[in-house]
Design an enzyme around this catalytic site. Structure first.
Site, PDB file in Angstrom:
ATOM      1  N   ASP A   1     -22.273   5.135 -18.924  1.00  0.00           N
ATOM      2  CA  ASP A   1     -22.455   3.681 -19.142  1.00  0.00           C
ATOM      3  C   ASP A   1     -22.467   3.215 -21.143  1.00  0.00           C
ATOM      4  O   ASP A   1     -22.968   3.617 -21.352  1.00  0.00           O
ATOM      5  CB  ASP A   1     -23.687   3.498 -18.471  1.00  0.00           C
ATOM      6  CG  ASP A   1     -23.745   2.090 -18.721  1.00  0.00           C
ATOM      7  OD1 ASP A   1     -23.194   1.085 -19.083  1.00  0.00           O
ATOM      8  OD2 ASP A   1     -24.514   1.540 -17.726  1.00  0.00           O
TER       9      ASP A   1
ATOM     10  N   LYS B   1     -21.259  -6.380 -23.938  1.00  0.00           N
ATOM     11  CA  LYS B   1     -21.772  -6.383 -25.009  1.00  0.00           C
ATOM     12  C   LYS B   1     -20.600  -6.718 -26.113  1.00  0.00           C
ATOM     13  O   LYS B   1     -20.368  -7.477 -26.015  1.00  0.00           O
ATOM     14  CB  LYS B   1     -23.128  -5.386 -25.124  1.00  0.00           C
ATOM     15  CG  LYS B   1     -23.798  -5.240 -23.878  1.00  0.00           C
ATOM     16  CD  LYS B   1     -25.242  -4.791 -24.409  1.00  0.00           C
ATOM     17  CE  LYS B   1     -26.474  -4.647 -23.957  1.00  0.00           C
ATOM     18  NZ  LYS B   1     -27.131  -5.925 -23.558  1.00  0.00           N
TER      19      LYS B   1
ATOM     20  N   TYR C   1     -31.530   1.942 -17.935  1.00  0.00           N
ATOM     21  CA  TYR C   1     -30.955   0.813 -17.397  1.00  0.00           C
ATOM     22  C   TYR C   1     -29.427   0.824 -17.399  1.00  0.00           C
ATOM     23  O   TYR C   1     -28.632   0.991 -18.427  1.00  0.00           O
ATOM     24  CB  TYR C   1     -31.844  -0.544 -17.926  1.00  0.00           C
ATOM     25  CG  TYR C   1     -30.858  -1.743 -17.859  1.00  0.00           C
ATOM     26  CD1 TYR C   1     -32.003  -2.378 -16.172  1.00  0.00           C
ATOM     27  CD2 TYR C   1     -30.507  -2.758 -17.833  1.00  0.00           C
ATOM     28  CE1 TYR C   1     -31.736  -3.856 -15.878  1.00  0.00           C
ATOM     29  CE2 TYR C   1     -30.055  -3.939 -17.507  1.00  0.00           C
ATOM     30  CZ  TYR C   1     -30.713  -4.965 -16.360  1.00  0.00           C
ATOM     31  OH  TYR C   1     -30.406  -6.348 -16.023  1.00  0.00           O
TER      32      TYR C   1
HETATM   33  C1  LIG Z   1     -26.678   0.125 -20.145  1.00  0.00           C
HETATM   34  C2  LIG Z   1     -26.443  -1.253 -20.202  1.00  0.00           C
HETATM   35  N1  LIG Z   1     -25.610  -0.974 -18.645  1.00  0.00           N
HETATM   36  C3  LIG Z   1     -25.553  -2.869 -18.006  1.00  0.00           C
HETATM   37  C4  LIG Z   1     -25.736  -3.149 -18.293  1.00  0.00           C
HETATM   38  C5  LIG Z   1     -25.964  -4.471 -17.457  1.00  0.00           C
HETATM   39  O1  LIG Z   1     -25.402  -5.641 -18.769  1.00  0.00           O
HETATM   40  P1  LIG Z   1     -24.933  -6.980 -18.199  1.00  0.00           P
HETATM   41  O2  LIG Z   1     -26.721  -7.478 -18.936  1.00  0.00           O
HETATM   42  O3  LIG Z   1     -23.911  -7.867 -19.096  1.00  0.00           O
HETATM   43  O4  LIG Z   1     -25.272  -7.320 -17.230  1.00  0.00           O
HETATM   44  C6  LIG Z   1     -27.077  -3.290 -19.770  1.00  0.00           C
HETATM   45  C7  LIG Z   1     -27.615  -4.108 -20.191  1.00  0.00           C
HETATM   46  O5  LIG Z   1     -28.423  -4.340 -21.003  1.00  0.00           O
HETATM   47  C8  LIG Z   1     -27.127  -1.788 -20.225  1.00  0.00           C
HETATM   48  O6  LIG Z   1     -27.858  -1.927 -22.068  1.00  0.00           O
END
Ligand SMILES: Cc1ncc(COP(=O)(O)O)c(C=O)c1O
Length: 432
Positions: free
Chosen positions: A241, A270, A143
């Protein structure tokens, strides 16, 4: 504020779609009335009906130092008194960028944004702008936030909702989705085959170095290095990511600390925001300078580099460096995993704990989960029973099989003992 979960959630449903501001909070993955909290402190959250729960969700990994940490709270308060947003360059955002660049190998420049979604969306646009190609390769069950390009065979809440089609959401034009190809995570052959066929079309490969959104699935030895090599060979960018991974297992990224791989672009979120909305996209200067105003790739934000968020982020990084809670978090997580695995085996319950550092998933499966197909074979109704058993005993874990749990610096050895003994009680009540 007082009341109870059910009453608050009923009110929430009147004024917010599904009663939540992000889908997994609705407990659709486990059933029952969602948790509504009035606050938290350290390892605990306080529910609206007066319960105190030990929290392993930790705002989906953001709260690495626990809730309402005194030093973070003080940093935010101090900053708030001096102004919360200006839409002008602030000194602290310069310090923050310098800090990230000093801690993440290969990150020469970085831009602050407000969410992981925004960081990834910007990274994708940058990769397309740099390469003048459209195609993005991602991995099933990973995700990367909810931008259009990334809602293809997505993980996290999209999985919880039971949607694993090509475009994972209504509202994503098929014309957009066709520019994103999703391959099985950890599958060397599938990746090699795809690169052989369409390598020259690829703008970027985006990967969660340790995948956290189908539950925790760590990369096979050499998988990330293979992605590095393949992307380089066809002139595509590698985007790691690290929104969950970054600063979670040590004072840098997973790709640098554990895979010795240097991506072209890294996304962070995060942990780096200390519980405030802050994320970042960074990488080599020759790519980052393609962003406006230096280059033609547009990216902007009214609140980007927000002083409050940056204050929380800077203080979080400072405390992490000073206290080095990583070995302690990993040790506690290891005890949870070993304790729970042993009890599951004793009771013949098909559950095994995947863990790395301070992160774990209770996979309701008798097999090791290495990819999305494996995650989908988990018994989600068993997971719901385990979740509610723990919840009834004052322990809050992720309300979905396809998520991670987080041990924070605020968790204690007594928490670990309580977790293991609660799991023992829950298993005992199961008539299997
Ligand atoms: C690996 C990863 N990338 C991107 C995101 C998206 O982040 P946000 O929820 O701050 O938009 C998340 C959210 O859990 C994530 O786990």
């Amino acid at each position: 504020m007082s009341g109870n979960n059910a009453a608050w959630f009923d009110r929430a449903k009147q004024v917010t779609p599904g009663g939540v501001n992000s889908p997994v909070r609705a407990f659709n993955g486990v059933g029952g009335v969602p948790l509504v909290v009035s606050g938290g402190k350290g390892d605990k959250v306080f529910s609206s009906d007066g319960r105190e729960l030990t929290d392993y969700c930790c705002s989906w990994g953001a709260m690495i130092l626990g809730h309402a940490n005194d030093e973070i709270t003080a940093a935010i308060a101090e900053r708030a008194a001096k102004g919360t947003t200006f839409g002008i360059v602030t000194e602290d955002e310069v310090l923050f960028a310098e800090r990230l660049c000093s801690l993440v190998p290969g990150m020469e420049k970085v831009r602050a944004v407000n969410s992981g979604t925004e960081a990834v969306m910007s990274a994708i646009r940058l990769a397309r702008g740099v390469t003048d190609r459209d195609l993005i390769v991602k991995f099933d069950g990973c995700y990367h936030g909810h931008s259009d390009a990334m809602l293809v065979k997505s993980g996290s809440g999209v999985l919880t909702a039971g949607n694993n089609g090509e475009a994972s959401s209504a509202g994503v034009p098929a014309d957009f989705a066709r520019h994103t190809v999703s391959l099985p995570y950890n599958d060397f052959e599938a990746v090699r085959e795809f690169f052989a066929k369409r390598g020259k079309e690829i703008a970027a490969v985006i990967v969660e170095p340790a995948a956290g959104n189908m539950g925790l699935v760590t990369p096979k030895e050499g998988f990330l290095a293979e992605l590095r090599e393949l992307t380089r060979s066809v002139g595509a960018l590698l985007i790691c990511d690290e929104v969950i991974n970054g600063f979670r297992f040590g004072l840098s990224t997973y790709s640098s600390l554990f895979a010795n791989v240097e991506p072209d672009i890294v996304t962070l979120g995060k942990v780096i925001g200390g519980g405030l909305p802050l994320a970042a996209v960074g990488g080599k200067a020759m790519y980052m300078d393609r962003f406006a105003p230096e280059g033609p790739v547009y990216q902007a934000g009214t609140l980007s580099g927000n002083p409050l968020a940056v204050a929380a982020g800077l203080m979080t990084l400072e405390v992490l460096e000073r206290d080095n809670p990583y070995p302690g978090m990993a040790a506690k997580c290891g005890r949870i995993a070993e304790g729970v695995n042993a009890i599951a085996q004793k009771h013949g319950i098909p559950l095994q704990v995947a863990y790395f550092g301070g992160v774990f998933t209770l996979f309701c499966s008798s097999e090791t989960v290495a990819d999305l197909a494996g995650a989908m074979r988990c018994d989600t109704s068993l997971y719901a029973k385990v979740f509610h058993g723990l919840y009834d005993r004052g322990i809050y874990t992720a309300p979905s099989q396809f998520e991670c749990n987080f041990v924070s610096a605020a968790h204690t050895d007594a928490d670990v003992d309580a977790f293991i003994s609660a799991v023992g009680e829950v298993f005992q009540t199961m008539d299997r």
